[in-house]
Design an enzyme around this catalytic site. Structure first.
Site, PDB file in Angstrom:
ATOM      1  N   LYS A 243       0.834  -1.216   0.000  1.00 46.18           N
ATOM      2  CA  LYS A 243       0.000   0.000   0.000  1.00 46.18           C
ATOM      3  C   LYS A 243       0.863   1.258   0.000  1.00 46.18           C
ATOM      4  CE  LYS A 243      -4.606  -0.840   0.889  1.00 46.18           C
ATOM      5  NZ  LYS A 243      -4.931  -2.025   1.650  1.00 46.18           N
ATOM      6  N   ARG A 244       1.879   1.230   0.820  1.00 49.74           N
ATOM      7  CA  ARG A 244       2.766   2.377   0.944  1.00 49.74           C
ATOM      8  C   ARG A 244       3.407   2.740  -0.400  1.00 49.74           C
ATOM      9  NH1 ARG A 244       8.211   2.004   2.031  1.00 49.74           N
ATOM     10  NH2 ARG A 244       7.999  -0.226   2.290  1.00 49.74           N
TER      11      ARG A 244
END
Ligand code: GLU
Length: 474
Positions: A243-244
């Site tokens: 996600k990051r």
């Protein structure tokens, strides 16, 4: 049969259309468009526990936003289960598959002993040559395919080249479970065949499946489609995409203010290149794309590059088109709905007039909303801290004179007329131009930065401009 290219995008509806899926869809779509073929859509909803209608809707919405159109109706894999079953049973009749009645306990023992020998868990083929009449009464068997025991299976992949799998590693895997449900491995092959898929383009996490799937194609005597297994997307640091790093649903990219065309351009360049071309229109991508030019190595996702590319696409786009996209995207942007609610024809015209200046300073539609906010502000304007500082002390006095100078403009209210009036006033008063422009800007937009202050005056018009300035001097 015609030799028209038929590709497919086959997402599992267990979540949003994530960025890797979008790129797979894009490559299938580009290849279909490039060859004058079709791209079909198959929703792989066989996993009933994890598949949801909401995810299917989100995937269709994401594809539509990106403009990745598919031909015909989406196919539901789950609804085709009877056909998958029929093919599995046919393979038994053909002697290419068989019923296996091994119990879960037996299979566990098999796995344990393989593990003890340091081998991967493999089915030992114990029912391959046994007669089903030997099964316990009422036992329901699973159908296993007879995989070749020696030699190798070779996948001729357009991206990965020739990939060889020793057949001893392919055990007799299950194609139909004892509850009558097909396995994913089997369903994909039957669907691709029935849908007339000529080219499979998908993530390289499916490469080992390709070898197993070839066993099914061969057993049925079906043609194996052309295969292209494209490398997965990694984060900028080389680690698996999280996600990051940007492993988000495409709707998150819409909310971050990226243009579909820019996102497609960026995704196309992740793992594929055409000479040194970085900036491409959709028409150029279609003209140039070929799976044979996709790189083998993992691609790295880089937000900074995407953002820069988005800025380029925004500046290249003609203003009317950009305005359309901007308006259509407002509902998805954080401060968009408030603006959408106040977007009447006058403001649309103002926005269009302001776009050339605004888009020079914005890399995303979110930044464009920020830049355009002054058009939608209600008098008296909220003044931020930096702008308030510019309006203090001498600033207010200078502003008073600027107001008078602008008010005296007798001809058309244009950027040029405003500039001439302000320059004359600055010269007469012995002020630097900036010393006049800064408090003026602060009064007009409530912030210390904006597009050129004369453009702002022109876009706001005489009445609104003078009123905003007057608000700050009275
Ligand atoms: N449903 C699979 C996935 O989402 C794709 C299978 C395939 O393309 O063959 O990863």
């Amino acid at each position: 049969m015609s030799d028209k290219v038929v590709t497919r995008f086959a997402p599992s509806p267990t979540g949003f259309l994530h960025i890797g899926g979008a790129r797979t869809a894009l490559f299938n779509w580009l290849y279909a468009k490039h060859t004058g073929g079709k791209m079909l859509l198959r929703i792989e909803d066989t996993d009933r526990e994890r598949s949801t209608d909401a995810a299917t809707a989100a995937i269709l919405d994401g594809l539509s936003w990106l403009g990745l159109t598919w031909d015909g109706e989406p196919v539901s894999q789950f609804e085709r289960a009877p056909r998958h079953r029929a093919v599995a049973e046919e393979l038994v009749r053909l002697g290419k598959a068989y019923y296996c009645y091994a119990t879960p306990a037996e299979l566990e023992v098999m796995r344990e002993s393989a593990r003890a020998k340091g081998l991967p868990p493999r089915y030992d083929g114990r029912w391959r040559d046994r007669d089903p009449s030997e099964a316990a009464v009422g036992a329901k068997g699973a159908i296993r395919i007879k995989a070749p025991a020696d030699g190798e299976t070779v996948v001729h992949d357009r991206v990965q080249g020739e990939v060889r799998f020793p057949n001893k590693d392919l055990d007799d895997f299950i194609i139909l479970r004892s509850d009558g449900n097909p396995t994913y491995m089997h369903a994909v092959v039957v669907d691709d065949h029935d849908m007339g898929i000529t080219h499979i383009i998908r993530g390289d996490d499916h490469l080992t499946n390709a070898a197993r799937q070839m066993v099914i194609y061969r057993a049925m005597g079906w043609d194996v489609p052309s295969m292209s297994h494209i490398p997965l997307i990694h984060g900028a640091d080389g680690a698996k995409l999280s996600k990051r790093h940007g492993a988000l649903g495409v709707e998150a990219y819409r909310a971050m203010g990226y243009l579909p065309e820019a996102l497609l351009n960026y995704l196309a360049r992740l793992g594929w290149s055409h000479g040194d071309d970085e900036i491409m229109s959709i028409a150029e991508m279609i003209a140039w794309f070929d799976t044979g030019d996709v790189n083998k190595g993992a691609a790295r996702f880089d937000f900074a590059k995407l953002e820069a590319l988005n800025g380029v696409h925004m500046r290249r786009m003609n203003d009317a088109e950009l305005l359309d996209i901007f308006i259509n995207t407002l509902p998805y942007l954080e401060s968009g709905p408030a603006i959408a609610a106040r977007l009447d024809d006058t403001r649309k015209a103002q926005l269009l007039a302001a776009l050339p200046g605004l888009k020079e300073r914005a890399k995303t539609l979110v930044e464009l909303v920020d830049g355009a906010a002054f058009l939608f502000a209600e008098r008296p304007l909220p003044i931020d801290e930096k702008a308030a500082a510019l309006l203090g002390g001498e600033g207010r006095e200078i502003l008073r004179g600027a107001h008078a100078a602008l008010k005296a403009i007798s001809g058309d209210w244009t950027a040029a007329a405003a500039e001439a009036a302000i320059r004359e006033y600055a010269l007469a008063g012995g002020h630097k131009l900036g010393a006049v422009a800064q408090p003026l800007r602060a009064a007009l937009i409530g912030k210390s930065t904006s597009p050129g202050v004369f453009d702002v005056l022109a876009v706001l018009g005489r009445e609104e401009s003078l009123a905003r300035i007057a608000d700050q001097i009275d």
